[in-house]
Scaffold this motif. Structure first.
Motif, mmCIF file in Angstrom:
data_model
loop_
_atom_site.group_PDB
_atom_site.id
_atom_site.type_symbol
_atom_site.label_atom_id
_atom_site.label_comp_id
_atom_site.label_asym_id
_atom_site.label_seq_id
_atom_site.Cartn_x
_atom_site.Cartn_y
_atom_site.Cartn_z
ATOM 1 N N PRO A 63 0.827 -1.209 0.000
ATOM 2 C CA PRO A 63 0.000 0.000 0.000
ATOM 3 C C PRO A 63 0.862 1.259 0.000
ATOM 4 C CG PRO A 63 -0.032 -1.040 2.166
ATOM 5 C CD PRO A 63 0.843 -1.895 1.295
ATOM 6 N N PHE A 64 0.364 2.316 -0.603
ATOM 7 C CA PHE A 64 1.028 3.618 -0.525
ATOM 8 C C PHE A 64 -0.054 4.689 -0.548
ATOM 9 C CE2 PHE A 64 0.507 5.041 -4.951
ATOM 10 C CZ PHE A 64 0.250 3.854 -5.606
ATOM 11 N N GLY A 65 0.316 5.942 -0.764
ATOM 12 C CA GLY A 65 -0.683 7.017 -0.790
ATOM 13 C C GLY A 65 -1.323 7.197 0.581
ATOM 14 N N SER A 66 -2.565 7.626 0.573
ATOM 15 C CA SER A 66 -3.170 8.080 1.835
ATOM 16 C C SER A 66 -3.368 6.969 2.882
ATOM 17 C CB SER A 66 -4.486 8.805 1.557
ATOM 18 O OG SER A 66 -5.262 8.061 0.654
ATOM 19 N N SER A 67 -3.242 5.705 2.485
ATOM 20 C CA SER A 67 -3.316 4.660 3.513
ATOM 21 C C SER A 67 -2.047 4.654 4.363
ATOM 22 C CB SER A 67 -3.467 3.268 2.882
ATOM 23 O OG SER A 67 -4.592 3.219 2.059
ATOM 24 N N THR A 68 -0.958 5.194 3.818
ATOM 25 C CA THR A 68 0.311 5.099 4.554
ATOM 26 C C THR A 68 1.022 6.432 4.778
ATOM 27 O OG1 THR A 68 1.729 4.864 2.600
ATOM 28 C CG2 THR A 68 0.714 2.847 3.426
ATOM 29 N N ASN A 69 0.603 7.491 4.087
ATOM 30 C CA ASN A 69 1.424 8.712 4.133
ATOM 31 C C ASN A 69 1.096 9.667 5.281
ATOM 32 O OD1 ASN A 69 -0.913 10.004 3.296
ATOM 33 N ND2 ASN A 69 -0.260 10.273 1.167
ATOM 34 N N GLY A 70 0.143 9.279 6.121
ATOM 35 C CA GLY A 70 -0.172 10.126 7.272
ATOM 36 C C GLY A 70 -1.332 11.074 7.022
ATOM 37 N N SER A 286 -3.742 17.209 -7.853
ATOM 38 C CA SER A 286 -3.980 15.980 -7.086
ATOM 39 C C SER A 286 -3.697 16.320 -5.624
ATOM 40 C CB SER A 286 -3.065 14.860 -7.560
ATOM 41 O OG SER A 286 -1.718 15.137 -7.227
ATOM 42 N N ASN A 287 -4.224 15.490 -4.755
ATOM 43 C CA ASN A 287 -3.942 15.716 -3.338
ATOM 44 C C ASN A 287 -2.438 15.650 -3.065
ATOM 45 O OD1 ASN A 287 -6.050 16.437 -1.659
ATOM 46 N ND2 ASN A 287 -6.953 14.393 -1.741
ATOM 47 N N TYR A 288 -1.782 14.795 -3.816
ATOM 48 C CA TYR A 288 -0.331 14.667 -3.670
ATOM 49 C C TYR A 288 0.345 15.998 -4.004
ATOM 50 C CZ TYR A 288 4.402 12.942 -4.797
ATOM 51 O OH TYR A 288 5.755 12.747 -4.870
ATOM 52 N N ALA A 289 -0.055 16.593 -5.135
ATOM 53 C CA ALA A 289 0.552 17.859 -5.548
ATOM 54 C C ALA A 289 0.279 18.950 -4.510
ATOM 55 C CB ALA A 289 0.009 18.268 -6.913
ATOM 56 N N SER A 404 12.492 14.976 -12.868
ATOM 57 C CA SER A 404 12.063 15.375 -14.213
ATOM 58 C C SER A 404 10.546 15.489 -14.289
ATOM 59 C CB SER A 404 12.541 14.349 -15.239
ATOM 60 O OG SER A 404 11.818 13.139 -15.072
ATOM 61 N N HIS A 405 9.886 15.417 -13.141
ATOM 62 C CA HIS A 405 8.418 15.431 -13.156
ATOM 63 C C HIS A 405 7.849 16.635 -12.411
ATOM 64 C CE1 HIS A 405 4.324 14.170 -13.248
ATOM 65 N NE2 HIS A 405 4.275 13.903 -11.958
ATOM 66 N N ASN A 406 7.031 17.390 -13.116
ATOM 67 C CA ASN A 406 6.272 18.475 -12.499
ATOM 68 C C ASN A 406 4.937 17.887 -12.063
ATOM 69 O OD1 ASN A 406 4.730 20.710 -11.879
ATOM 70 N ND2 ASN A 406 4.647 21.479 -13.999
#
Ligand code: ATP
Ligand code: MG
Length: 718
Positions: A63-70, A286-289, A404-406
């Motif tokens: 799992p990654f993203g919001s299940s693990t990132n706090g 995105s929520n990540y951004a 290299s990613h915006n």
């Protein structure tokens, strides 16, 4: 503890907090994943692990993203990475009899007790499957314990699982076999990735009990298979090539541990942005951004709240050195090796500063670098030889690892502008007493106006959609047709306030009055006019829902303007809304120019549709329409094609879901209204557990005016 708090309970709890700082902390407590929810996620991961191991021995579901990132909230999606390590494709002969474990997976729900009594969490307990494994971060999902009543119940409940008939079983095996052969045939070829994705989709569809609505999205930057898991109520994605995501999720979690202010700030801003339609898919952040933007903001305080990533990389020990896809992902495992920040600013001050900073930053022409913790000038282009492929746009936030990613490359100038406008409004509001002091009279105060997606807020935040010129009643009938036939919505109509007297049916501009191509037009016209002249007249339930969506109608809120309005009468508030409505979108755009035509602010929005939507009818339209039009060889009108596309999309989705004993709840409920002048269409979300509202809004921005013009015969639809 029972169900997660609904919006009303959340509002009440926040209203009672002593100050803004306490409100922000409380928001985290009310929204974060509970222990039971984390365990449930762990169980679903374990279920997937068990099934996928049958096909890819040694694979690991991570799992990654919001299940693990706090930053997880109730019901947030479950992002999974199917880590094949160095494995090569499927290991099992599909025609060979399935293993006993697979048999039971196909035939009956897994015994949750047996699952839960496995010694450790699925993530932590995996034997290393590949050399990369030793580098893989541990998940922050809680270890499983057998006493999670919620989890056991959700997974065990026999009635919640669809019965598996022998025929269905056969079908599943058949599908799988086909998918399998395809992967084998394409080994090393270009289409292998997509075939693999299909295979994963087939395994999910056929072998994981309780999974439904499986859909592959091969065209995404990171291709995924989407799924829903009915017993747990979770929905999520599985990706096959996203190891970097494990590290960026761990990095976010690391930031949470570094400073206790990170979580309240991010939770507040995620909710704030959601309410303003700034986050989602398409051209939205995105929520990540958004989260990276907040972390960057914290890195650039004086003194910094968070260190730049370069500093963390330097501190990584020997065993913490990691490279993924050529990018350095090294940073310490433990926060204890870092000194706490000397910045001691309170949360409310940081929040207000965030708004002020983002609204004033020169976004275009700089790359916000989390690695350096400072903006890098790129007006003259990217540094030579560096980060080939980075897409420069109106908002540039560099991924902390994939340099290299915006992460905001998808954000259009319209959305970036709206982000800055919303920040400016909110920064103004933060200067008002309404923000700073708890209201003794029970008025919304502090965080509340910033968080509520009330219709007032949405009016200020979500772009009103310009409507084509047409007689009011025809326009309304056409809108109803679009909502029902083109979106497949269930619709109830209401009118919130009487239409202003003297505002005749025909607009002064006249507009084309060709007859509507609509069977039910006369009927609708009648009912709409009745509603329009007689005001509220439908069920109390509808009205209640709309009031709930509006927040309390008698209380202006949400911007600096409003803060200054104080207790002014409602009429004034309406003026503010109307003015904002006009200001909001770039006044330069074509549609707005015609919309400025000196109209007076009306007394309210009317009429209103209460809509429930069951299907994501905006997904995959273009391809289907093309197919349909090719099949029909031009015999079908553009409008007919659109209606058929919707029917087809709904049919496809329903087929995938199978026959339900009970119809599922709607994906999204919202209200839609036309401004009294008939020039604007406004949407307000009511219930949106999956955060689909921004997608719908984005789709309708183009689709609605075009389709209305088609229906009303103003001009050709396409
Ligand atoms: P949510 O509750 O919305 O799911 P989340 O914390 O999971 O929140 P997402 O935006 O879903 O945040 O991001 C999950 C992961 O997806 C991130 O860790 C990242 O790896 C990847 N991701 C999301 N958006 C982007 C992006 N714009 N660019 C690159 N990777 C992204
Ligand atoms: Mg996510």
């Amino acid at each position: 503890k029972g169900a997660p708090p609904d919006d009303q309970q959340l509002t009440q709890a926040l209203a009672e907090a002593p100050d803004v700082e306490a409100q922000m902390v409380k928001l985290v407590g009310l929204r974060e994943l509970s222990e039971a929810e984390r365990q449930l996620r762990g169980l679903v991961v374990m279920l997937m692990q068990e099934v996928f191991t049958e096909f890819f021995p040694g694979c690991v579901i991570r799992p990654f993203g919001s299940s693990t990132n706090g930053f997880g909230v109730h019901g947030c999606d479950l992002d999974l990475f199917l880590d094949m390590g160095s494995l090569e494709g499927p290991q099992r002969d599909p025609k060979a009899p399935a293993s006993p474990a697979l048999d039971s997976a196909l035939a009956s729900p897994l015994d949750p007790q047996a699952l839960a009594s496995t010694p450790a969490s699925p993530v932590d307990s995996q034997a290393p499957a590949s050399p990369q494994d030793s580098e893989t971060p541990t998940s922050s999902l809680a270890p499983l314990t057998p006493d999670s009543a919620l989890a056991s119940e959700a997974l065990a409940s026999p009635q919640s699982l669809p019965p598996v008939s022998p025929i269905q079983e056969e079908l599943r095996e058949k599908d799988l076999g086909e998918a399998w052969e395809l992967v084998g045939a394409l080994k090393g070829e270009e289409g292998e990735g997509e075939a693999m994705l299909e295979l994963v989709g087939s395994v999910l569809r056929g072998c994981v009990p309780g999974v439904h609505s499986v859909r592959t999205v091969p065209s995404a930057r990171r291709p995924v298979v989407k799924f829903c898991h009915r017993p747990s109520g979770l929905h999520g994605d599985i990706s096959l090539s996203n190891r970097l995501a494990l590290y960026n999720s761990r990095f976010l979690n690391f930031c949470c541990e570094l400073d206790r202010r990170v979580r309240p700030l991010v939770y507040t801003l995620r909710r704030w942005a959601q309410g303003r339609g700034l986050t989602g898919s398409g051209p939205l952040l995105s929520n990540y951004a958004l989260t990276l933007l907040v972390i960057y903001f914290l890195q650039t305080r004086d003194p910094p709240v968070l260190p730049p990533l370069t500093k963390l990389t330097q501190m990584a020990g020997e065993e913490e050195q990691v490279e993924v896809d050529g990018w350095d992902c090294s940073f310490p495992q433990e926060v204890s090796c870092l000194e706490p920040s000397t910045n001691t600013e309170p949360l409310d001050a940081l929040l207000a500063q965030f708004f002020a900073c983002v609204s004033s930053w020169e976004l275009q022409g700089s790359l916000l670098s989390l690695r350096e913790g400072r903006p890098l000038p790129i007006a003259e282009g990217l540094p030579p030889g560096l980060w080939g492929g980075l897409r420069v746009g109106p908002l540039n936030v560099q991924d902390p690892f994939d340099l290299s990613h915006n992460v905001a490359a998808n954000v259009t100038s319209r959305v970036a502008g709206r982000l800055q406008n919303c920040c400016r409004d909110s920064a103004n509001y933060c200067r008002s007493l309404q923000f700073q002091r708890r209201s003794p009279r029970g008025r919304d105060w502090g965080l509340l106006p910033l968080l509520q997606p009330s219709s007032a807020n949405s009016l200020l935040s979500v772009t009103p959609i310009p409507l084509p010129l047409a007689p009011f009643s025809q326009l309304c009938a056409a809108i109803t047709q679009v909502l029902e036939e083109m979106l497949g919505c269930q619709v109830e109509q209401s009118s919130k306030r009487p239409r202003p007297e003297g505002d005749g049916e025909e607009r002064p501009q006249g507009g084309p009055s060709k007859r509507l191509r609509l069977e039910r037009e006369e009927e609708r016209k009648g009912s709409l006019q009745d509603q329009a002249t007689e005001g509220r007249q439908d069920g109390a339930a509808v009205e209640e829902m709309m009031l709930a969506a509006d927040g309390r109608e008698d209380q202006p809120s949400a911007t600096g303007d409003v803060g200054q309005l104080g207790e002014q009468p409602q009429r004034l508030w309406q003026h503010v809304i109307e003015r904002k409505e006009k200001e909001l979108e770039n006044p330069g755009t074509e549609e707005m120019e015609t919309a400025q035509g000196g109209e007076e602010a009306g007394p309210g929005m009317t009429p209103t549709w209460l809509c429930a939507l069951w299907h994501r009818v905006w997904l995959g339209r273009r391809r289907l329409r093309r197919q349909l039009q090719q099949q029909a060889k031009g015999e079908i009108s553009w409008l007919q094609a659109e209606a058929r596309v919707t029917q087809e999309l709904i049919a496809q989705e329903s087929k995938k879901q199978g026959k339900e004993a009970e119809p599922p709840p709607p994906l999204l409920t919202f209200t839609a209204s036309v401004s009294p002048s008939g020039q604007f269409f406004t949407l307000t979300q009511l219930q949106d557990p999956q955060g689909l509202f921004p997608d719908l809004h984005h789709f309708l921005q183009g689709f609605l005016p075009r389709t209305l013009r088609g229906i009303l015969g103003c001009e050709k639809g396409d």
